[in-house]
Motif scaffolding. Structure first.
Motif, PDB file in Angstrom:
ATOM      1  N   ALA A   1       0.806  -1.223   0.000  1.00 47.33           N
ATOM      2  CA  ALA A   1       0.000   0.000   0.000  1.00 47.33           C
ATOM      3  C   ALA A   1       0.841   1.276   0.000  1.00 47.33           C
ATOM      4  CB  ALA A   1      -0.925   0.008   1.222  1.00 47.33           C
ATOM      5  N   ALA A   2       2.166   1.160  -0.091  1.00 49.27           N
ATOM      6  CA  ALA A   2       3.020   2.341  -0.068  1.00 49.27           C
ATOM      7  C   ALA A   2       2.733   3.249  -1.263  1.00 49.27           C
ATOM      8  CB  ALA A   2       4.490   1.930  -0.069  1.00 49.27           C
ATOM      9  N   VAL A   3       2.932   4.546  -1.053  1.00 50.37           N
ATOM     10  CA  VAL A   3       2.647   5.557  -2.072  1.00 50.37           C
ATOM     11  C   VAL A   3       3.951   6.238  -2.462  1.00 50.37           C
ATOM     12  CG1 VAL A   3       1.371   7.656  -2.610  1.00 50.37           C
ATOM     13  CG2 VAL A   3       0.348   5.927  -1.102  1.00 50.37           C
ATOM     14  N   MET A   4       4.266   6.257  -3.768  1.00 51.47           N
ATOM     15  CA  MET A   4       5.505   6.874  -4.235  1.00 51.47           C
ATOM     16  C   MET A   4       5.264   8.330  -4.623  1.00 51.47           C
ATOM     17  SD  MET A   4       8.198   5.627  -7.203  1.00 51.47           S
ATOM     18  CE  MET A   4       7.298   6.282  -8.611  1.00 51.47           C
ATOM     19  N   ASP A   5       6.140   9.234  -4.179  1.00 54.68           N
ATOM     20  CA  ASP A   5       6.029  10.638  -4.558  1.00 54.68           C
ATOM     21  C   ASP A   5       6.921  10.928  -5.769  1.00 54.68           C
ATOM     22  OD1 ASP A   5       8.662  11.016  -3.662  1.00 54.68           O
ATOM     23  OD2 ASP A   5       8.061  11.920  -1.754  1.00 54.68           O
ATOM     24  N   GLU A   6       6.994  12.197  -6.165  1.00 55.79           N
ATOM     25  CA  GLU A   6       7.726  12.565  -7.367  1.00 55.79           C
ATOM     26  C   GLU A   6       9.241  12.425  -7.220  1.00 55.79           C
ATOM     27  OE1 GLU A   6       7.166  16.083  -4.761  1.00 55.79           O
ATOM     28  OE2 GLU A   6       5.849  14.511  -5.575  1.00 55.79           O
ATOM     29  N   GLN A   7       9.711  12.280  -5.990  1.00 54.40           N
ATOM     30  CA  GLN A   7      11.140  12.084  -5.749  1.00 54.40           C
ATOM     31  C   GLN A   7      11.499  10.608  -5.550  1.00 54.40           C
ATOM     32  OE1 GLN A   7      11.105  15.078  -2.440  1.00 54.40           O
ATOM     33  NE2 GLN A   7      12.895  15.887  -3.508  1.00 54.40           N
ATOM     34  N   ARG A   8      10.575   9.729  -5.925  1.00 53.87           N
ATOM     35  CA  ARG A   8      10.749   8.279  -5.827  1.00 53.87           C
ATOM     36  C   ARG A   8      10.942   7.824  -4.377  1.00 53.87           C
ATOM     37  NH1 ARG A   8      15.122   6.156  -8.276  1.00 53.87           N
ATOM     38  NH2 ARG A   8      16.220   8.129  -8.514  1.00 53.87           N
ATOM     39  N   ARG A   9      10.295   8.517  -3.474  1.00 56.21           N
ATOM     40  CA  ARG A   9      10.262   8.114  -2.070  1.00 56.21           C
ATOM     41  C   ARG A   9       8.932   7.409  -1.799  1.00 56.21           C
ATOM     42  NH1 ARG A   9      12.145  14.023   0.260  1.00 56.21           N
ATOM     43  NH2 ARG A   9      14.423  13.721   0.047  1.00 56.21           N
ATOM     44  N   PHE A  10       9.008   6.232  -1.202  1.00 54.07           N
ATOM     45  CA  PHE A  10       7.793   5.488  -0.860  1.00 54.07           C
ATOM     46  C   PHE A  10       7.384   5.800   0.577  1.00 54.07           C
ATOM     47  CE2 PHE A  10       9.209   2.918  -4.461  1.00 54.07           C
ATOM     48  CZ  PHE A  10       8.010   2.694  -5.118  1.00 54.07           C
TER      49      PHE A  10
END
Length: 288
Positions: free
Chosen positions: A256-265
């Motif tokens: 269920a992790a969500v990735m942001d625009e900096q490729r951080r989960f």
């Protein structure tokens, strides 16, 4: 004091050989990405390492060399060391295909420490990151080895996944202890690149090997953050930085992790945060 478990390290060498083939099958033309100026590094490790131009740097447990060559492109004179035959062979090929110079050595790092120290090799910086600590059977010998190859005033930087995050399975169910003196027997290397996709391959994920099952077993070692830091302090290194991060760079641990625009989960909304990474910088004193 028991010596490092080289018998178990060799099990892991074979497991990594198989997994490295699967990992690279997803990464397309890595040489073209690096030749075009691409980098696999994240801001956290670059900030902790500082200026790299002209610095002698050893990348411990360097895997297949993508980060190593990204460091070399920034001006460091880089040596990469890894136990996997497959990873080092790929790293050497990638260095040739990109034209980015680096030395790559296939060795158990415990053996390499002994050889490097006996030949009085010294480095301004040592670096290790992301899924390295769990393959170390003896933190004290590891820390002493790092201290032995650092030049006076030299620093070691570690950016690593947090052992708290490693307690949970992909469904965020508590599954493993925080740390344990006994090795974890079900530690075969999986295809985390296939799980993380664009998190680890921002230039274009490829399907590659599907449904990978590693035929070679592996063994992991569960170390807490205090175990790591204490070993480094006991080796005579001075602690400068200890940080924790509530996200994971590039690597998806949880479904269920969500990735942001900096490729951080990040953990999904509604789930209380906990650290997924930590960073340590220690330095060898300039004078005894």
């Amino acid at each position: 004091m028991a010596p490092p478990r080289r018998d178990l390290h060799d099990l892991n060498r074979r497991s990594w050989n198989e997994a490295t083939k699967a990992h690279n099958s997803h990464k397309g033309d890595q040489a073209a990405f690096l030749r075009a100026g691409g980098s696999t590094l994240f801001p956290e490790e670059l900030a902790l390492l500082g200026p790299l131009q002209g610095r002698r740097l050893v990348h411990l447990q360097c895997n297949a060399g993508q980060d190593t060559l990204s460091l070399a492109r920034l001006g460091a004179h880089v040596t990469g060391v890894d136990i996997s035959d497959e990873a080092i062979a790929f790293a050497r090929q990638l260095s040739r295909e990109t034209g980015i110079p680096a030395e790559f050595i296939r060795a158990d790092i415990y053996d390499w420490f002994e050889v490097a120290s006996s030949h009085d090799q010294r480095f301004d910086l040592a670096f290790s990151s992301y899924g390295a600590i769990c393959w170390l059977s003896d933190l004290q010998a590891w820390a002493r080895g790092i201290a032995s190859i650092l030049a006076p005033g030299g620093a070691f930087v570690l950016v690593e996944f947090h052992p708290i995050a490693a307690m949970f399975d992909e469904r965020l169910q508590l599954a493993y202890p925080y740390h344990d003196p006994e090795p974890l027997a079900d530690g075969a290397v999986g295809d985390y690149v296939a799980v993380s996709r664009e998190g680890l391959v921002p230039w274009g994920y490829q399907p590659g090997v599907t449904d990978f099952h590693n035929p070679e077993p592996g063994v992991q070692f569960l170390h807490g953050t205090a175990d790591v830091i204490t070993a480094l302090l006991d080796a005579g290194l001075a602690l400068e930085v200890f940080r924790e991060y509530d996200y994971s760079n590039g690597c998806r641990f949880f479904d269920a992790a969500v990735m942001d625009e900096q490729r951080r989960f990040h953990l999904p909304p509604g789930v209380p945060t906990f650290p997924q990474m930590y960073a340590v910088r220690v330095r060898r004193p300039s004078t005894p």
